[in-house]
Design a protein around this motif. Structure first.
Motif, PDB file in Angstrom:
ATOM      1  N   ILE A  82       0.846  -1.192   0.000  1.00 30.14           N
ATOM      2  CA  ILE A  82       0.000   0.000   0.000  1.00 30.14           C
ATOM      3  C   ILE A  82       0.883   1.245   0.000  1.00 30.14           C
ATOM      4  O   ILE A  82       0.550   2.262  -0.622  1.00 30.14           O
ATOM      5  CB  ILE A  82      -0.978   0.000   1.206  1.00 30.14           C
ATOM      6  CG1 ILE A  82      -1.934   1.208   1.140  1.00 30.14           C
ATOM      7  CG2 ILE A  82      -0.241  -0.025   2.532  1.00 30.14           C
ATOM      8  CD1 ILE A  82      -2.854   1.212  -0.041  1.00 30.14           C
ATOM      9  N   GLU A  83       2.044   1.171   0.643  1.00 33.89           N
ATOM     10  CA  GLU A  83       2.968   2.306   0.649  1.00 33.89           C
ATOM     11  C   GLU A  83       3.448   2.628  -0.766  1.00 33.89           C
ATOM     12  O   GLU A  83       3.481   3.799  -1.173  1.00 33.89           O
ATOM     13  CB  GLU A  83       4.165   2.017   1.549  1.00 33.89           C
ATOM     14  CG  GLU A  83       5.132   3.191   1.644  1.00 33.89           C
ATOM     15  CD  GLU A  83       6.278   2.939   2.614  1.00 33.89           C
ATOM     16  OE1 GLU A  83       6.872   3.923   3.086  1.00 33.89           O
ATOM     17  OE2 GLU A  83       6.571   1.759   2.893  1.00 33.89           O
ATOM     18  N   SER A  84       3.792   1.598  -1.533  1.00 33.98           N
ATOM     19  CA  SER A  84       4.268   1.846  -2.899  1.00 33.98           C
ATOM     20  C   SER A  84       3.142   2.345  -3.793  1.00 33.98           C
ATOM     21  O   SER A  84       3.365   3.164  -4.690  1.00 33.98           O
ATOM     22  CB  SER A  84       4.910   0.585  -3.486  1.00 33.98           C
ATOM     23  OG  SER A  84       3.971  -0.462  -3.625  1.00 33.98           O
ATOM     24  N   ALA A  85       1.916   1.882  -3.555  1.00 31.72           N
ATOM     25  CA  ALA A  85       0.775   2.354  -4.342  1.00 31.72           C
ATOM     26  C   ALA A  85       0.504   3.830  -4.075  1.00 31.72           C
ATOM     27  O   ALA A  85       0.276   4.613  -4.998  1.00 31.72           O
ATOM     28  CB  ALA A  85      -0.467   1.517  -4.021  1.00 31.72           C
ATOM     29  N   VAL A  86       0.527   4.212  -2.806  1.00 31.63           N
ATOM     30  CA  VAL A  86       0.319   5.618  -2.444  1.00 31.63           C
ATOM     31  C   VAL A  86       1.432   6.477  -3.037  1.00 31.63           C
ATOM     32  O   VAL A  86       1.179   7.568  -3.557  1.00 31.63           O
ATOM     33  CB  VAL A  86       0.253   5.782  -0.907  1.00 31.63           C
ATOM     34  CG1 VAL A  86       0.332   7.249  -0.504  1.00 31.63           C
ATOM     35  CG2 VAL A  86      -1.032   5.155  -0.363  1.00 31.63           C
ATOM     36  N   LYS A 125      -0.342   0.521   8.660  1.00 30.17           N
ATOM     37  CA  LYS A 125       0.924   0.123   8.041  1.00 30.17           C
ATOM     38  C   LYS A 125       1.951   1.252   8.011  1.00 30.17           C
ATOM     39  O   LYS A 125       2.966   1.149   7.330  1.00 30.17           O
ATOM     40  CB  LYS A 125       0.639  -0.412   6.635  1.00 30.17           C
ATOM     41  CG  LYS A 125      -0.198  -1.694   6.700  1.00 30.17           C
ATOM     42  CD  LYS A 125      -0.740  -2.138   5.358  1.00 30.17           C
ATOM     43  CE  LYS A 125      -1.618  -3.378   5.541  1.00 30.17           C
ATOM     44  NZ  LYS A 125      -2.238  -3.805   4.267  1.00 30.17           N
ATOM     45  N   GLY A 126       1.671   2.333   8.753  1.00 28.74           N
ATOM     46  CA  GLY A 126       2.647   3.401   8.896  1.00 28.74           C
ATOM     47  C   GLY A 126       2.863   4.238   7.650  1.00 28.74           C
ATOM     48  O   GLY A 126       3.945   4.800   7.460  1.00 28.74           O
ATOM     49  N   VAL A 127       1.849   4.317   6.799  1.00 28.25           N
ATOM     50  CA  VAL A 127       1.960   5.087   5.559  1.00 28.25           C
ATOM     51  C   VAL A 127       1.428   6.499   5.794  1.00 28.25           C
ATOM     52  O   VAL A 127       0.275   6.675   6.209  1.00 28.25           O
ATOM     53  CB  VAL A 127       1.167   4.417   4.417  1.00 28.25           C
ATOM     54  CG1 VAL A 127       1.268   5.247   3.138  1.00 28.25           C
ATOM     55  CG2 VAL A 127       1.684   3.000   4.184  1.00 28.25           C
TER      56      VAL A 127
END
Length: 234
Positions: A82-86, A125-127
């Protein structure tokens, strides 16, 4: 004449994991992060993108989840976090709009995607979510504003888009109600709104306070029960 606030609307919708256990634990994770770019001046879609996200809390998708979201294991084989998607989304917005001095605003159909699904998954997830995630245009609210005599869309967790399309006699692609198809359907509704005289360049925005806590918002209590599967397709 006042200058419009927005040149573009960036339509977003997220598909999330589905299952009774997932809903009870409030552990829905985003597995599809699509967006469609709508140019308000030319009144047409000018770009779209579909990014898949690998779930980590419940990495094996259930048959129920695949049926509800249209996302299967093959789509997630090469998916990132999800971090890479954001980050990919943020980079896209900067490159496409900010760097070119173009104004944009996110749009969702209802408040569920941006106030609940993304906020909880990102925080868990800390994003860190940049400021552009803190306000958006709600297509369902704009529909109610412009068509007060038509039936109002259903409240969450029931997806609002099918009701909007039905009220306007718009045919949606019903092969699957995945996130990208949902965004494309939103664009169809926007096109009708503009044709009927709505001014979306100055649409009302929903602001999300920096201290907003989705899991304590009573609006989402029903997501812990039977409404979760329907909401996942929202």
């Amino acid at each position: 004449e006042a200058m419009p606030k927005y040149d573009y609307l960036v339509l977003v919708d997220f598909q999330v994991t589905v299952g009774a256990d997932i809903a009870e634990k409030q552990e829905q994770e985003i597995i599809e992060f699509p967006w469609v770019v709508f140019d308000i001046t030319s009144k047409q879609v000018v770009d779209e993108k579909q990014v898949f996200v690998k779930p980590t809390l419940h990495p094996i998708l259930t048959d129920e989840c695949e049926k509800a979201t249209g996302v299967g294991p093959m789509a997630l084989e090469t998916a990132g976090t999800i971090e890479s998607a954001v980050q990919e989304f943020n980079d896209y917005l900067y490159r496409s709009f900010t760097a070119n001095n173009k104004e944009f605003c996110l749009m969702a159909c209802g408040e569920l995607a941006l106030k609940r699904w993304l906020r909880v998954d990102a925080k868990r997830k800390g994003v860190v979510l940049p400021a552009h995630f803190g306000c958006f245009v709600d297509l369902a609210a704009e529909f109610r504003k412009h068509y007060p005599k038509l039936p109002a869309p259903p409240p969450p967790p029931t997806p609002a888009l099918p009701a909007l399309a039905s009220a306007l006699d718009i045919s949606l692609d019903t092969r699957s109600m995945g996130g990208l198809l949902y965004c494309r359907g939103m664009a169809q509704v926007i096109t009708r709104l503009l044709a009927d005289g709505a001014d979306l360049s100055n649409a009302t925005t929903v602001l999300i306070p920096s201290d907003y806590s989705p899991l304590s918002d009573p609006a989402w209590v029903s997501l812990r029960s039977g409404g979760a599967a329907a909401a996942a397709a929202a």
